[in-house]
Design a protein around this motif. Structure first.
Motif, PDB file in Angstrom:
ATOM      1  N   ALA A  68     -68.565 -28.471  79.395  1.00  0.00           N
ATOM      2  CA  ALA A  68     -69.108 -29.937  79.203  1.00  0.00           C
ATOM      3  C   ALA A  68     -70.115 -30.156  78.048  1.00  0.00           C
ATOM      4  O   ALA A  68     -70.747 -29.248  77.762  1.00  0.00           O
ATOM      5  N   LEU A  69     -69.820 -31.237  77.178  1.00  0.00           N
ATOM      6  CA  LEU A  69     -70.835 -31.524  75.934  1.00  0.00           C
ATOM      7  C   LEU A  69     -71.641 -32.636  76.226  1.00  0.00           C
ATOM      8  O   LEU A  69     -71.357 -33.584  77.008  1.00  0.00           O
ATOM      9  N   GLY A  70     -72.851 -32.544  75.673  1.00  0.00           N
ATOM     10  CA  GLY A  70     -73.825 -33.496  75.730  1.00  0.00           C
ATOM     11  C   GLY A  70     -74.399 -33.843  74.603  1.00  0.00           C
ATOM     12  O   GLY A  70     -74.130 -33.222  73.592  1.00  0.00           O
ATOM     13  N   ALA A  71     -75.698 -34.571  74.668  1.00  0.00           N
ATOM     14  CA  ALA A  71     -76.388 -34.751  73.278  1.00  0.00           C
ATOM     15  C   ALA A  71     -77.325 -33.557  73.135  1.00  0.00           C
ATOM     16  O   ALA A  71     -77.226 -33.159  71.979  1.00  0.00           O
ATOM     17  N   VAL A  72     -77.701 -32.721  74.230  1.00  0.00           N
ATOM     18  CA  VAL A  72     -78.590 -31.633  73.778  1.00  0.00           C
ATOM     19  C   VAL A  72     -78.323 -30.515  74.891  1.00  0.00           C
ATOM     20  O   VAL A  72     -77.652 -30.877  76.184  1.00  0.00           O
ATOM     21  N   GLU A 111     -72.384 -35.181  93.487  1.00  0.00           N
ATOM     22  CA  GLU A 111     -73.246 -34.957  92.171  1.00  0.00           C
ATOM     23  C   GLU A 111     -73.419 -33.571  92.149  1.00  0.00           C
ATOM     24  O   GLU A 111     -73.557 -32.878  92.942  1.00  0.00           O
ATOM     25  N   HIS A 112     -73.042 -33.183  90.958  1.00  0.00           N
ATOM     26  CA  HIS A 112     -73.173 -31.587  90.564  1.00  0.00           C
ATOM     27  C   HIS A 112     -74.237 -31.427  89.416  1.00  0.00           C
ATOM     28  O   HIS A 112     -74.065 -32.269  88.401  1.00  0.00           O
ATOM     29  N   THR A 113     -75.041 -30.524  89.635  1.00  0.00           N
ATOM     30  CA  THR A 113     -75.987 -30.011  88.432  1.00  0.00           C
ATOM     31  C   THR A 113     -75.246 -29.078  87.575  1.00  0.00           C
ATOM     32  O   THR A 113     -74.433 -28.018  87.999  1.00  0.00           O
ATOM     33  N   ILE A 114     -74.930 -29.204  86.272  1.00  0.00           N
ATOM     34  CA  ILE A 114     -74.116 -28.407  85.366  1.00  0.00           C
ATOM     35  C   ILE A 114     -74.700 -28.137  84.302  1.00  0.00           C
ATOM     36  O   ILE A 114     -76.053 -28.707  83.892  1.00  0.00           O
ATOM     37  N   PHE A 115     -74.253 -27.335  83.435  1.00  0.00           N
ATOM     38  CA  PHE A 115     -74.741 -26.630  82.018  1.00  0.00           C
ATOM     39  C   PHE A 115     -74.011 -27.475  80.948  1.00  0.00           C
ATOM     40  O   PHE A 115     -72.723 -27.411  81.064  1.00  0.00           O
ATOM     41  N   VAL A 116     -74.625 -28.318  80.073  1.00  0.00           N
ATOM     42  CA  VAL A 116     -73.933 -28.844  79.257  1.00  0.00           C
ATOM     43  C   VAL A 116     -74.528 -28.178  77.773  1.00  0.00           C
ATOM     44  O   VAL A 116     -75.579 -27.685  77.581  1.00  0.00           O
ATOM     45  N   LYS A 117     -73.547 -28.449  76.840  1.00  0.00           N
ATOM     46  CA  LYS A 117     -73.958 -27.961  75.389  1.00  0.00           C
ATOM     47  C   LYS A 117     -73.727 -28.996  74.607  1.00  0.00           C
ATOM     48  O   LYS A 117     -72.977 -29.879  74.695  1.00  0.00           O
ATOM     49  N   SER A 118     -74.669 -29.072  73.246  1.00  0.00           N
ATOM     50  CA  SER A 118     -74.563 -30.046  72.364  1.00  0.00           C
ATOM     51  C   SER A 118     -73.068 -29.286  71.809  1.00  0.00           C
ATOM     52  O   SER A 118     -72.857 -28.349  71.559  1.00  0.00           O
ATOM     53  N   LEU A 119     -72.633 -30.408  70.911  1.00  0.00           N
ATOM     54  CA  LEU A 119     -71.627 -30.024  69.968  1.00  0.00           C
ATOM     55  C   LEU A 119     -71.990 -29.067  68.936  1.00  0.00           C
ATOM     56  O   LEU A 119     -71.123 -27.973  68.744  1.00  0.00           O
ATOM     57  N   ASP A 144     -73.636 -39.684  72.868  1.00  0.00           N
ATOM     58  CA  ASP A 144     -74.460 -38.563  72.998  1.00  0.00           C
ATOM     59  C   ASP A 144     -73.822 -37.491  72.390  1.00  0.00           C
ATOM     60  O   ASP A 144     -74.601 -36.632  71.674  1.00  0.00           O
ATOM     61  N   ILE A 145     -72.636 -37.388  72.495  1.00  0.00           N
ATOM     62  CA  ILE A 145     -71.739 -36.124  72.064  1.00  0.00           C
ATOM     63  C   ILE A 145     -71.866 -36.090  70.418  1.00  0.00           C
ATOM     64  O   ILE A 145     -72.002 -34.856  69.891  1.00  0.00           O
ATOM     65  N   LEU A 146     -71.528 -37.167  70.007  1.00  0.00           N
ATOM     66  CA  LEU A 146     -71.538 -37.401  68.241  1.00  0.00           C
ATOM     67  C   LEU A 146     -73.010 -37.097  67.846  1.00  0.00           C
ATOM     68  O   LEU A 146     -72.971 -36.467  66.779  1.00  0.00           O
ATOM     69  N   LYS A 147     -73.820 -37.608  68.433  1.00  0.00           N
ATOM     70  CA  LYS A 147     -75.278 -37.346  67.981  1.00  0.00           C
ATOM     71  C   LYS A 147     -75.646 -35.914  68.134  1.00  0.00           C
ATOM     72  O   LYS A 147     -76.501 -35.562  67.262  1.00  0.00           O
TER      73      LYS A 147
END
Length: 370
Positions: A68-72, A111-119, A144-147
Motif C-alpha cells: 500500500a502507498l501513502g504520503a509517507v 480496521e487493520h493497521t498496515i505498513f504503507v510506503k511513500s511512492l 497523498d500518494i502523489l505528494k
C-alpha cells in the motif's frame, strides 16, 4: 497509430513505456495492452490474495507488488469496506454517504493497521525507474500518494496522470478534486478529460446505470442516471505544444497516450508541430494518416480529412466506434485497409457509459472475470 508504432516500428523496444498503477485490484487497465512487451507496468495492490491472483497470470512485463502507498512511509489504518473496491485509507463518513443508494458499499466492516510506503520509497525499494504515466485508484489517497512521489511527479519525464477523484470532502474526509487539481496544475499538468458519476439519494432513487452484481451474483447499488455528482476520474497530461527540442521518443509516447485516451486531435497537433524532429525516427505523414483514418472510419487520410472538415460540404457522419476494435483480429483487418485500430478508452467498453473515462461497469464488475 500506436499499434503501428509498436508492432511494425518496434519503436519502444529499447526504451519501453513505463507505467505505475496504484490500486490495481482487478488488473491493469485494458488500454495498455497495445504496448505489449514494449511496456513495463508496476502495479501496487495492498490486498495480498488479490495481488497474488493477478501476479499468477501476469505477463513478464507486468509486475504486481503487494504493498500500500501513502504520503509517507510508516503505519496507517486500512478501512475494509463491505465492497472490497471501496477499501482504503480514509473512513467513509456514513452520516453523509448513508443518504445514497450505494451506502452499503462504503460501510466499514473491519480496521487493520498496515505498513504503507511513500511512492518515492517504493520506487527505490522495488527498482522502479522514472515512469511515463501513473494511474491512481485508491479511494481518496491519490493526492497523498502523489505528494509522496517527490521528483518522480515533478519530473518532465512524467507525461500523464489518471486519477480517481472525489468532489466532496464529506464522503470520507479525503482531499477533494479541487486540491488534487491545484497540486497537479502546479506540477505543470493540464486537465484533458473528466468523467463524473451521479449518486442517487435513497428518498427517491434514479435508475442504476448497470445491473451491478458481485462475483457471487448478488445485486448491489452504484452509479445512477441522475443525482448529485460525487466522484469520477480526471485525466492530465503535460501540454508540450511549442516546447522546443523535445526528445522524439518521449514525444511519441505522449502522442500514443493521447490517442489511446481518445485525444487524437492533440496527438496530431504535436506531430504537425514537430515534423522535423520526428522525421529521423518515423514518417510523420504516416502517423497523421493513421490518426485521421481512425477518426474517419478508414475513409480519409490526414490531408483529405482536414480539407473536408473545413469545406462547405455536408459534415461527414460520425464514425461508429461502438462495435469495438481492440482485439488482434480487428486490428489485422483494420491494418489491411490502412487503419490502425488502437483500442482507445472511448471504444465499445466505455462508449455505452457515455465517456472516455467511464469504466465502472467494465473495469470493476464483470468484464475482467471478477
Amino acid at each position: 497509430m500506436t499499434r503501428y508504432l509498436v508492432e511494425e516500428k518496434q519503436i519502444f523496444a529499447s526504451n519501453p513505456v513505463i507505467v505505475v498503477d496504484v490500486g490495481a485490484r482487478a488488473g491493469v487497465n485494458a488500454e495498455w495492452a497495445v504496448f505489449g512487451d514494449q511496456a513495463r507496468i508496476y502495479c501496487f495492490e495492498p490486498e495480498q490474495e488479490e495481488c497474488a491472483r493477478l501476479a499468477a497470470s501476469a505477463p513478464a512485463h507486468v509486475t504486481y507488488i503487494p504493498a500500500a502507498l501513502g504520503a509517507v512511509t510508516g503505519q496507517a489504518t486500512l478501512y475494509e469496506s463491505r465492497l472490497a473496491f471501496s477499501t482504503g485509507l480514509y473512513k467513509t463518513r456514513m452520516e453523509y454517504f448513508g443518504r445514497f443508494t450505494n451506502r452499503d458499499n462504503g460501510e466499514v466492516v473491519a480496521e487493520h493497521t498496515i505498513f504503507v510506503k511513500s511512492l518515492r520509497d517504493a520506487m527505490r525499494d522495488h527498482g522502479i525507474p522514472q515512469f511515463d504515466f501513473i494511474k491512481l485508484d485508491t479511494e481518496g489517497a491519490e493526492l497523498d500518494i502523489l505528494k509522496g512521489g517527490g521528483q518522480a511527479i515533478s519530473s518532465p519525464g512524467l507525461l500523464g496522470v489518471l486519477s480517481e477523484i472525489r468532489l466532496h470532502a464529506e464522503i470520507n474526509g479525503s482531499p477533494p478534486f479541487s486540491s488534487l487539481d491545484a497540486f497537479l496544475q502546479a506540477q505543470g499538468f493540464r486537465l484533458y478529460d473528466l468523467s463524473v458519476n451521479h449518486h442517487s439519494r435513497t428518498a427517491l432513487p434514479y435508475p442504476q446505470l448497470y445491473d451491478y452484481r458481485l462475483p457471487s451474483g448478488k445485486r448491489f447499488y452504484a452509479y445512477t442516471t441522475h443525482g448529485q455528482l460525487q466522484d469520477g476520474d480526471a485525466l492530465y497530461f503535460r501540454d508540450l505544444f511549442g516546447v522546443p527540442n523535445l526528445e522524439p521518443l518521449a514525444l511519441l509516447k505522449l502522442c500514443c497516450f493521447l490517442e489511446i485516451y481518445c485525444l487524437s486531435d492533440c496527438a496530431a497537433e504535436l506531430i504537425v508541430a514537430n515534423r522535423e524532429g520526428l522525421s529521423g525516427l518515423v514518417d510523420p505523414e504516416k502517423l497523421l494518416d493513421l490518426l485521421a483514418r481512425q477518426m474517419s472510419d478508414g475513409r480519409q487520410g490526414y490531408q483529405a480529412y482536414v480539407e473536408a472538415y473545413f469545406s462547405d460540404s455536408p459534415a461527414p457522419a460520425v464514425a461508429d466506434t461502438s462495435t469495438g476494435n481492440g482485439d488482434a483480429g480487428a486490428a489485422g483487418n483494420g491494418a489491411s485497409q490502412g487503419r490502425d485500430d488502437t483500442a482507445c478508452r472511448c471504444d465499445s467498453e466505455t462508449a455505452e457509459a457515455g465517456g472516455a473515462l467511464k469504466r465502472l461497469g467494465d473495469y470493476l464488475f464483470g468484464r475482467k472475470g471478477r
